[in-house]
Design an enzyme around this catalytic site. Sequence first.
Site: not given
Ligand code: EPZ
Length: 424
Positions: A22-23, A116, A121, A309, A403
Amino acid sequence: MEKMVIEGGKPLYGEIPISGAKNAALPLIAATLLAPGKHILRNVPDLRDTRTILKLLGELGAVWERDGSTLTIDCTDIVYAEVSYDLVKTMRASVLVLGPLIARFGRAKVSLPGGCAIGERPINFHISGFERFGVECRLQQGYVEAVIDGRLRGSSVYFDIPSVTGTENILMAAVLAEGKTVIKNAAREPEVGNLIDMLVGMGAEIEGKGSDSLVVTGVSALKAAEIDIIPDRIETGTYLIAVGAAGGEVLVKNCNPLHLPALLEKLRAAGLEIKTFADSIQALAPVGKKDWLKSVDIKTMPYPGYPTDLQAQFMALMALGSSICVFNETIFENRFMHVAELRRMGAKIRTDGSSAVVTGTGDEGLCGARVMATDLRASSSLVVAGLAASGRTEISRIYHLERGYENLAEKLGRVGARIWKEDE
Ligand code: EPZ
């Protein structure tokens, strides 16, 4: 509204085929916006989320066709349009069209994702990254309006935290920018690597795949892609953990063992027998009493660390053990929503901020109950618990599960689980 029903206590025997990730599918489908022509994506899972992003692309003018797990997407007649709140609120990954739209049209208007279940996020890294290219970003009435006069200008972008979709969005903007872009503290997840392979196949110039430092030399145009989506390592991990919970012997096929370094270590430390092959993993676990199951501490980290995850699913397994372990969730600030539901099944878990202490139930084990899914991975942890629990478990709100898991009940049913869907 449907629920999932599980009659627990059945060991698992046989083979489980893994679907595309998915990701990876979400950013790769978004990346088709970067170039006109017919793109071919293979091994695309048919999930609620992939259907959402295809609907989004359709609203932007893309024409797509699915033949089994192969998608053909024609992005020749893309028209500039805003991406509505109604779409983004169902799937925050919709923000992945920001980079491609800005790169191709020099402007984009996309709804900001709201809150979320697993955390705040924000997308501030994405926005400050685009601004490094000279893009002007304005937040208005819940939307990001991004615009630039002329081409994006290559620059250096540093992430405070290696954001996965942040890295992907900035990559998709940088490939059509003028000059070089250096992305520092970039995410190293295999899904980012899959996107890089696609972009390079389209004619992009990117160095550093798999490292935390990516160097992109912008080009003036890209061509349509042809790419295979990598196997879903989170789906793979969920089924391997399920074998530990239910007992049995399962070959998980069409997966990539190299994408799960931390999980395989933890499963072996917990006492499972794990054999890896080129594109499959065999898991063996004794049936019945769980006195063989050792408690193992987990600290979630960006790749190649232990994936957040797979935190909830592993916690369900550890609830079956016979001693104590500690979980530290370092990625998301609210990712213990499954704990209260597991407690309803008899689990002994205490949380304190980003830590959780799990005391194994030992001979007592877990017992079936009516529980509620709160997010995608929390729902799969309830499936893992239900497979091991005595009696019947009913999981409501399984739209969360759909999902990210393709045909989960069928796949588990084929290896002996008593699991089915029913109307609520
Ligand atoms: C990706 O989300 C995945 N989703 C998530 O999978 C996964 O949990 C996550 O990466 C971490 O591995 C997809 O790829 C579609 P991040 P993403 O930006 O990119 C903070 C699932 O279950 N952050 O790496 O949204 C954020 O809040 C889903 O399949 C900021 O502060 O995660 C978090 O604490 C859930 N500002 C950390 O960074 C930003 O602009 C990592 O988030 C971006 C992120």
